[in-house]
Design a protein around this motif. Sequence first.
Motif, PDB file in Angstrom:
ATOM      1  N   ALA A 424      99.106 101.671  46.704  1.00 54.67           N
ATOM      2  CA  ALA A 424      98.879 102.967  46.064  1.00 54.67           C
ATOM      3  C   ALA A 424      98.745 102.814  44.547  1.00 54.67           C
ATOM      4  CB  ALA A 424     100.019 103.919  46.408  1.00 54.67           C
ATOM      5  N   ILE A 425      99.613 101.976  43.968  1.00 59.33           N
ATOM      6  CA  ILE A 425      99.531 101.766  42.506  1.00 59.33           C
ATOM      7  C   ILE A 425      98.219 101.077  42.153  1.00 59.33           C
ATOM      8  CG2 ILE A 425     100.614 100.588  40.568  1.00 59.33           C
ATOM      9  CD1 ILE A 425     103.302 100.943  41.962  1.00 59.33           C
ATOM     10  N   THR A 426      97.822 100.105  42.973  1.00 60.34           N
ATOM     11  CA  THR A 426      96.554  99.419  42.712  1.00 60.34           C
ATOM     12  C   THR A 426      95.375 100.383  42.790  1.00 60.34           C
ATOM     13  OG1 THR A 426      97.498  97.391  43.659  1.00 60.34           O
ATOM     14  CG2 THR A 426      95.102  97.494  43.429  1.00 60.34           C
ATOM     15  N   LYS A 427      95.389 101.249  43.793  1.00 60.65           N
ATOM     16  CA  LYS A 427      94.305 102.222  43.934  1.00 60.65           C
ATOM     17  C   LYS A 427      94.297 103.189  42.750  1.00 60.65           C
ATOM     18  CE  LYS A 427      93.677 103.618  48.070  1.00 60.65           C
ATOM     19  NZ  LYS A 427      93.852 104.329  49.361  1.00 60.65           N
ATOM     20  N   MET A 428      95.494 103.602  42.327  1.00 64.79           N
ATOM     21  CA  MET A 428      95.574 104.506  41.179  1.00 64.79           C
ATOM     22  C   MET A 428      95.078 103.811  39.911  1.00 64.79           C
ATOM     23  SD  MET A 428      98.913 106.575  39.780  1.00 64.79           S
ATOM     24  CE  MET A 428      99.178 107.258  41.409  1.00 64.79           C
ATOM     25  N   LYS A 429      95.388 102.527  39.787  1.00 63.29           N
ATOM     26  CA  LYS A 429      94.922 101.778  38.616  1.00 63.29           C
ATOM     27  C   LYS A 429      93.398 101.678  38.616  1.00 63.29           C
ATOM     28  CE  LYS A 429      95.585  97.389  36.182  1.00 63.29           C
ATOM     29  NZ  LYS A 429      96.280  96.086  36.202  1.00 63.29           N
ATOM     30  N   ASP A 430      92.800 101.475  39.819  1.00 59.12           N
ATOM     31  CA  ASP A 430      91.342 101.453  39.903  1.00 59.12           C
ATOM     32  C   ASP A 430      90.739 102.796  39.503  1.00 59.12           C
ATOM     33  OD1 ASP A 430      91.534  98.867  40.771  1.00 59.12           O
ATOM     34  OD2 ASP A 430      91.395  99.371  42.901  1.00 59.12           O
TER      35      ASP A 430
END
Length: 612
Positions: A424-430
């Motif tokens: 989720a954090i990775t997707k939000m960072k993208d």
Amino acid sequence: MSWGIELWDQFDNLEKHTQWGIDILEKYIKFVKERTEIELSYAKQLRNLSKKYQPKKNSKEEEEYRYTACKAFLSTLNEMNDYAGQHEVISENMTSQIIVELARYVQELKQERKSHFHDGRKAQQHIETCWKQLESSKRRFERDCKEADRAQQYFEKMDADINVTKADVEKARQQAQTRHQMAEDSKADYSSVLQKFNHEQHEYYHTHIPNIFQKIQEMEERRIVRIGESVKTYAELDRQVIPIIGKCLDGIVKAAESIDPKNDSQLVVEAYKSGFEPPGDIEFEDYTQPMKRTVSDNSLSNSRGEGKSELKFGGKSKGKLWPFIKKNKPPPPPPASASPSAVPNGPQSPKQQKEPLSHRFNEFMTSKPKIHCFRSLKRGLSLKLGATPEDFSNLPPEQRRKKLQQKVDELNKEIQKEMDQRDAITKMKDVYLKNPQMGDPGSLDHKLAEVSQNIEKLRLEAQKFEAWLAEVEGRLPARSDQARRQSGMYETQNAPSVNNCAQDRESSPDGSYTEEQSQESEVKVLATDFDDEFDDEEPLPAIGTCKALYTFEGQNEGTISVVEGETLYVIEEDKGDGWTRIRRNEDEEGYVPTSYVEVYLDKNAKGAKTYI
């Protein structure tokens, strides 16, 4: 039958009767209101009762609900909770459909009744005014007639008197004529007023009052009909929940029928099975031989001399007399000994029964290899006093395997949770990288590193417990080469003692494996890699459908536009970042805000969660 005709003169009684009808309606409203309060109180008591007997989380009581009988009881508690909900539904429906509606109707009824009786009083006042005018006109006419008669008599008296002048006679005559004219005028006025009064009185008793009383009658009949409808609604609202209450009771019956005594018996076996072998037969010891050994003979030299006998018997029974064994555990077989006095349960005096225990301590204190076993014994006793080891070595093999498996499952769930958070954090960072105005991508690096570190710690922990689990299940050797070399050294020094020591470790009364191992003896098992691998070429399967609640313009890269009311396929649910991945057809897919759609996941789809 009309109130206006039959009850034309009962204005006051009708007023009292209609007020009594409103009081009856208000009394019925109060009755229904108290019924709703009883329903709410009953529902609250049922919920509190169900909550009182619910198992507490993370407690021993929760583990007891694995049994089918306890599950049936838990289902009964849940059904009683739903049963209480139906009584709350009764209260809510009665409040909205009876109390609120009747209260509004009572206000309207009071206004209508007030209006009708106001018109009736107005008509009464008008007829009373007409009557007063008639009485006044009548009295004036009577007075004028009397005055005219007196004036006539006075004129006749003056005209007959010869002593009265002609002027006085003429004046009396004119006065009499004036009075007669006034009397005629009063008569005409009285006649007009009387005619008017008779007309008004006829209208009052035959038109106005009948119409007003007819409206009051209709109002009263509507009130009676409304009470009848409310009473019927009262019964129907109660009847509506009967099928649902019946389903709750059917659920309780179904839960009772699901009780499986064989399954519960199997669960008892799984819960308390130790994994130890039962003790073997006790060999006969001959007491006819005289006792020749002394306390010094039962020391190290005796243990060395009788090592073969102990080894032989120990290999058969896999048991040893532990001095501090718990009373609730099955007694292990007594150790073999060359002397008849070593039998703990033999027909000897109390001193002779304690003798094997002293022999054992002598063996512990005088034999170097057995010092290690004594350390294991002390460690096992300390575990009994409350210090639980991390590898659950204080438990029997079967119970230890279950605890280790449970710990591995818990760690795997925590790892999966941390990995979902990382995704989720990775997707939000993208998203932040593609849309800098939504946030700073660098602000998520620290959190991402922290989550990755937690995942690594959890993986190492899981590997450690999986190694212990593999050791218990026999998938890996229990001891490393170094441990074997150390064991070989002890065997060369004193083979019988070492065998007894190993035997002690295998059959300690609490089922613990207390022999310490070095770090080199720990075998690590490679953990399963939890990183999800996605094949971009193959489209993801749909795990459900969704309906767009609002129109969303997907202007950014990776998003997709939807129209309100549109139905699409869900291929990836929300991971906690507020976005859901959907597909319109094979070529159109992307992310939309989760709050813009209503998701219906397929329970049978792979990867879909089940929502109850």
